[in-house]
Write a protein that holds these residues in place. Structure first.
Motif, PDB file in Angstrom:
ATOM      1  N   LYS A  41       0.803  -1.228   0.000  1.00 49.20           N
ATOM      2  CA  LYS A  41       0.000   0.000   0.000  1.00 49.20           C
ATOM      3  C   LYS A  41       0.831   1.270   0.000  1.00 49.20           C
ATOM      4  N   TYR A  42       0.311   2.232  -0.719  1.00 49.51           N
ATOM      5  CA  TYR A  42       0.839   3.604  -0.698  1.00 49.51           C
ATOM      6  C   TYR A  42       0.035   4.360   0.339  1.00 49.51           C
ATOM      7  N   TRP A  43       0.696   4.839   1.381  1.00 48.49           N
ATOM      8  CA  TRP A  43      -0.019   5.596   2.418  1.00 48.49           C
ATOM      9  C   TRP A  43       0.962   6.592   3.012  1.00 48.49           C
ATOM     10  N   GLY A  44       0.855   7.805   2.611  1.00 45.83           N
ATOM     11  CA  GLY A  44       1.815   8.848   3.004  1.00 45.83           C
ATOM     12  C   GLY A  44       2.426   9.418   1.734  1.00 45.83           C
ATOM     13  N   LYS A  45       2.408  10.760   1.616  1.00 45.54           N
ATOM     14  CA  LYS A  45       3.007  11.338   0.412  1.00 45.54           C
ATOM     15  C   LYS A  45       3.732  12.637   0.723  1.00 45.54           C
ATOM     16  N   LYS A  46       4.629  13.001  -0.217  1.00 46.87           N
ATOM     17  CA  LYS A  46       5.361  14.257  -0.099  1.00 46.87           C
ATOM     18  C   LYS A  46       4.741  15.246  -1.084  1.00 46.87           C
ATOM     19  N   GLU A  47       5.399  16.370  -1.257  1.00 48.42           N
ATOM     20  CA  GLU A  47       4.889  17.384  -2.191  1.00 48.42           C
ATOM     21  C   GLU A  47       4.814  16.842  -3.617  1.00 48.42           C
ATOM     22  N   ASN A  48       3.960  17.407  -4.414  1.00 47.88           N
ATOM     23  CA  ASN A  48       3.808  17.033  -5.829  1.00 47.88           C
ATOM     24  C   ASN A  48       3.466  15.561  -6.059  1.00 47.88           C
ATOM     25  N   GLN A  49       2.680  15.024  -5.172  1.00 50.11           N
ATOM     26  CA  GLN A  49       2.200  13.643  -5.353  1.00 50.11           C
ATOM     27  C   GLN A  49       3.340  12.638  -5.432  1.00 50.11           C
ATOM     28  N   ILE A  50       4.381  12.864  -4.640  1.00 52.95           N
ATOM     29  CA  ILE A  50       5.482  11.900  -4.573  1.00 52.95           C
ATOM     30  C   ILE A  50       5.193  10.966  -3.401  1.00 52.95           C
ATOM     31  N   PRO A  51       5.186   9.649  -3.657  1.00 48.61           N
ATOM     32  CA  PRO A  51       4.806   8.730  -2.582  1.00 48.61           C
ATOM     33  C   PRO A  51       5.909   8.606  -1.527  1.00 48.61           C
ATOM     34  N   ALA A  52       5.489   8.392  -0.277  1.00 48.35           N
ATOM     35  CA  ALA A  52       6.474   8.210   0.796  1.00 48.35           C
ATOM     36  C   ALA A  52       7.093   6.820   0.739  1.00 48.35           C
ATOM     37  N   ASN A  53       6.432   5.901   0.065  1.00 46.16           N
ATOM     38  CA  ASN A  53       7.004   4.550  -0.090  1.00 46.16           C
ATOM     39  C   ASN A  53       6.513   3.948  -1.411  1.00 46.16           C
ATOM     40  N   PRO A  54       7.244   2.965  -1.927  1.00 47.27           N
ATOM     41  CA  PRO A  54       6.792   2.344  -3.175  1.00 47.27           C
ATOM     42  C   PRO A  54       5.600   1.421  -2.926  1.00 47.27           C
ATOM     43  N   SER A  55       4.809   1.191  -3.966  1.00 47.20           N
ATOM     44  CA  SER A  55       3.632   0.333  -3.841  1.00 47.20           C
ATOM     45  C   SER A  55       3.529  -0.586  -5.053  1.00 47.20           C
ATOM     46  N   LEU A  56       2.679  -1.595  -4.925  1.00 52.13           N
ATOM     47  CA  LEU A  56       2.451  -2.536  -6.042  1.00 52.13           C
ATOM     48  C   LEU A  56       0.971  -2.852  -6.093  1.00 52.13           C
ATOM     49  N   SER A  57       0.400  -2.872  -7.291  1.00 55.28           N
ATOM     50  CA  SER A  57      -1.035  -3.173  -7.392  1.00 55.28           C
ATOM     51  C   SER A  57      -1.340  -4.167  -8.505  1.00 55.28           C
TER      52      SER A  57
END
Ligand code: PMV
Length: 368
Positions: A41-57
């Protein structure tokens, strides 16, 4: 002497176009784009829609948005000129989101200020089913906008088309960047994934046949508006006491899941996927302010799935997104048994007995 051939990292400026070769007065494009369900899961982000961690779907197949984009040339306008139709009717409540999206992407699509658009959109899944349509909706719109850019610049490569569609979709809704291309998509920098990027989703292709046509039956437990939006949830990860550990864990889980998907290890798959789902909700419960998006029926369903798995040894598992609905995941060859189990034991926990049968799909499509 060695020459180091390090691949250039993708950067936002790669998506700022050169002046266009063509001009087009008017026309229309149509596309469909699916929803996706994250396993890491992606949960947490920085500015400009940059994810705080990688995710897979997993990309879905049946839950999708179909969008027709009509455009006609106008004089340059500071304010974007567009009409928005949802299922054939004007939808003023969607306008601010599109307005913000256009503001964010205007530097990458300078033609946005030179056309009037009619965005005519509909979803294949039931209206307000609690299934987020932002991923499929933003992906379908980004895809159509790229069709227009391709018409203005016919030399554009297919690779660039899909990369930029994902890049733009991300600026509309983070997870939308995973809805363009590929059955399994990774988004976010990950040391152990070549070409991975915070800016776009990339297809992961080494998938074992056990995952071929993997099933996702979505149990609609609560179709109401969420009490806490994803935007707020992401924001709360900024001061979250467990954030750093969680982000680190997502990197490790992604490494592990890639191996599982390649080797077809279903027992490990079940464990990792359920752990990720519960961790996502644990983050919500330990945020300040804290919140709970699961409902009593979400927990009833989880308990029943565990019991059924123990009794039958069928590798069925669940995942959750930011809501109360449950995604039931299982291999295609157990479809009959699992659907019977769902009908017999789980449908009672669904609002109005509603559920949606879906499976892995491969992304957005041109419709004209
Ligand atoms: O794309 P957003 O901002 O709606 O966030 C999606 C967050 C989750 O669905 C909970 C997880 C994910 O990776 O899709």
């Amino acid at each position: 002497m060695y020459l180091c051939h390090k691949k250039k990292m993708l950067s936002s400026t790669d998506f700022i176009p050169q002046p266009y070769a063509e001009t087009i007065e008017k026309g229309s494009f149509s596309a469909s784009a699916p929803s996706n369900i994250a396993l890491v899961k992606y949960w947490g982000k920085k500015e400009n829609q940059i994810p705080a961690n990688p995710s897979l779907s997993f990309t879905l197949k049946n839950c999708k948005t179909i969008t027709h984009l009509h455009f006609s040339k106008i004089q340059f306008t500071e304010n974007f000129s567009f009409e928005l139709l949802f299922e054939g009717n004007p939808k003023p409540s969607f306008r601010p989101k599109i307005e913000l999206f256009f503001e964010r992407i205007a530097i990458y699509l300078p033609f946005l200020n030179e056309y009037h658009f009619v965005i005519d959109t509909q979803n294949t899944f039931p209206h307000s089913s609690g299934i987020a349509s932002s991923a499929s909706g933003m992906a379908a719109l980004a895809f159509n906008l790229m069709s227009l850019e391709k018409a203005l610049n016919p030399a554009m490569s297919e690779d660039y088309f899909y990369q930029k569609a994902s890049f733009l979709a991300r600026l509309g809704s983070g997870s939308a960047c995973r809805s363009l291309k590929g059955e399994v998509v990774i988004w976010g920098n990950h040391a152990e994934t070549e070409r991975s990027s915070d800016l776009i989703g990339i297809a992961f292709e080494s998938i074992h046949p056990h995952f071929h046509r993997y099933q996702d039956t979505i149990l609609l437990v609560d179709k109401g508006e969420k009490q806490v939006s994803s935007t707020v949830g992401h924001e709360l990860m900024k001061q979250h006491p467990f954030a750093e550990k969680r982000f680190e864990q997502a990197h490790q889980n992604l490494t592990a899941l890639k191996k599982i998907l390649t080797n077809g290890e279903l027992t490990e798959f079940v464990q990792l996927v359920e752990s990720e789902a519960l961790t996502l909700h644990a983050m919500m419960m330990t945020s300040l302010p804290y919140f709970i998006l699961m409902k009593p029926n979400t927990l009833e369903i989880i308990q029943k799935i565990w019991k059924f798995r123990e009794q039958t040894a069928i590798p069925v598992c669940f995942t959750l997104d930011a809501g109360a609905n449950v995604h039931v995941l299982y291999p295609e060859n157990f479809r009959i048994e699992v659907l019977q189990f769902i009908k017999n034991e789980l449908v009672v926990y669904c609002q109005n007995g509603q559920y949606i049968c879906d499976e892995i799909g491969d992304g957005a499509l041109f419709l004209n």
